[in-house]
Design an enzyme around this catalytic site. Structure first.
Site, PDB file in Angstrom:
ATOM      1  N   LEU A   1      -6.052  -1.435   5.298  1.00 27.24           N
ATOM      2  CA  LEU A   1      -5.178  -0.314   4.959  1.00 27.24           C
ATOM      3  C   LEU A   1      -5.737   1.006   5.476  1.00 27.24           C
ATOM      4  CD1 LEU A   1      -2.693   0.811   3.447  1.00 27.24           C
ATOM      5  CD2 LEU A   1      -4.087   0.824   1.347  1.00 27.24           C
TER       6      LEU A   1
ATOM      7  N   GLU B   1     -11.507   0.821  -2.820  1.00 20.21           N
ATOM      8  CA  GLU B   1     -10.311   0.435  -3.591  1.00 20.21           C
ATOM      9  C   GLU B   1      -9.697   1.664  -4.278  1.00 20.21           C
ATOM     10  OE1 GLU B   1      -9.020  -2.277  -3.137  1.00 20.21           O
ATOM     11  OE2 GLU B   1     -10.489  -3.879  -2.924  1.00 20.21           O
TER      12      GLU B   1
END
Length: 378
Positions: A127, A364
């Site tokens: 990502l 994260e």
């Protein structure tokens, strides 16, 4: 590891027993060597896969083990207490399987997921980019549709397992700017035009390969699109709920290992004629560490129960990630302090624990982003 888990089912207790046996027998004896050499333990992921630990929270019909998320997270905690990089790798692999398992078509799941969950393959979740870390919706890696599927160009940054994974879950721009233009592709690592950069020289998790991933005209079949075009950002955010809980559990395992080591040291180390654990300044520090860890464990387990019940848990996952990783940083720092000068050298693992804890507050979603998620939920 000193943790008692009294509320496990018979099957759950057996799983934790197996994990402890593998962690103590195969992980703990290797961690110092591999961390010192910055060597990626690919063979150990194969071992964990053969033991069924790379597909734990996914349905048995898809090739997983079908265990509740609450139990899966406790497995991660046990692994992290021996070797954080391995536990983080299992969490990343589980995260990489989520888009296909949750948003893929029946045909895609039947064709691709068994091998991904069966233990032979290792995945990565792609990502972040160099300019779009916390602002993930600003990603630039583009996939252009043609008669062969999609042609992908661009790069991803800070990718765990880059150059080591067998498949990559890649979030790309197929449309205009913003979240609505993002889609998700499942790309084989062997695809022509997919290359990885030189691994980053990280402060901690030195045996975990983290690198840039580049795409130069990589052709990806159209049937590797997960979900509809333009749905990728929703998939990414949904996946991160589970990923953040995985990191929370890893943080608790790391903190528990630090407490166990510091407490054992304090019982043995004598000053002024008695063990330093008997001095209130040290004893109270250990008491605070134990209390913070217990609270962190309760928080991530509560969030996992919401997930297992199919209830909203985005804010609870953010709270768990925030609190558990901040706790790991405090506890590992205090563990170094308990050992004094001995804690500052690599002869004792608390030095490594402290270095490793820092990154848990960053990936994260940084803990500042977790606060954004929580505050918006209020």
């Amino acid at each position: 590891m000193t943790v008692s888990r009294p509320f496990l089912s018979e099957e759950g207790a057996a799983l934790i027993g197996l994990v402890r046996e593998i962690a103590d027998g195969e992980l703990a004896p290797r961690v110092d060597e591999y961390e010192a050499e910055r060597r990626f333990p690919r063979e150990l992921f194969g071992l964990l896969g053969k033991a069924g630990l790379l597909g734990l929270p996914y349905a048995e019909s898809l090739g997983g083990a079908g265990v509740p998320y609450e139990l899966y997270l406790q497995v991660l905690e046990e692994l992290a207490a021996r070797w954080l990089a391995v536990a983080e790798g299992v969490s990343v692999h589980t995260l990489a399987c989520y888009p296909l398992a949750t948003f893929g078509s029946d045909g895609q799941r039947e064709r691709l997921l068994p091998d991904m969950l069966g233990g032979e393959l290792l995945g990565a979740y792609c990502l972040s980019e160099a300019h779009s870390g916390s602002d993930a919706a600003a990603l630039n890696t583009r996939a252009t549709a043609d008669q062969n599927g999609y042609v992908v160009n661009g790069s991803k940054s800070w990718i765990t397992h880059a150059g080591r994974a067998d498949f990559y879950n890649v979030f790309v721009r197929t449309g205009g700017p913003g979240p609505a233009g993002i889609s998700c592709l499942l790309i084989d690592a062997a695809t022509v035009g997919v290359t990885s950069g030189t691994p980053e020289k990280t402060m901690g998790l030195r045996s975990s390969t983290v690198a840039q991933l580049m795409f130069d005209g990589a052709v990806v079949p159209a049937d590797r699109l997960i979900g509809d075009e333009g749905r990728g950002f929703k998939i990414a955010l949904s996946a991160l709920d589970g990923g953040r809980l995985g990191i929370a559990a890893c943080a608790v395992g790391l903190a528990q290992a630090a407490l166990d080591y510091a407490a054992a040291y304090a019982r043995e180390r004598e000053q002024f004629g008695k063990p330093i654990a008997e001095f209130q300044g040290v004893g109270f520090m250990l008491a605070d560490m134990a209390t913070q860890i217990a609270a962190a464990r309760a928080l991530y387990l509560a969030a996992a129960r919401l997930r297992d019940a199919g209830l909203p848990h985005t804010a609870e996952a953010a709270k768990a990630k925030l609190f558990c990783t901040d706790t790991a940083m405090r506890v590992t720092t205090d563990a170094v302090q308990v050992l004094g000068g001995a804690g500052y050298v690599s002869d004792h693992p608390v030095e490594r624990y402290m270095r490793e804890a820092k990154v848990l507050q960053i990936f994260e979603g940084t803990n500042q982003i977790q606060r954004v998620v929580i505050s918006r939920s209020l």
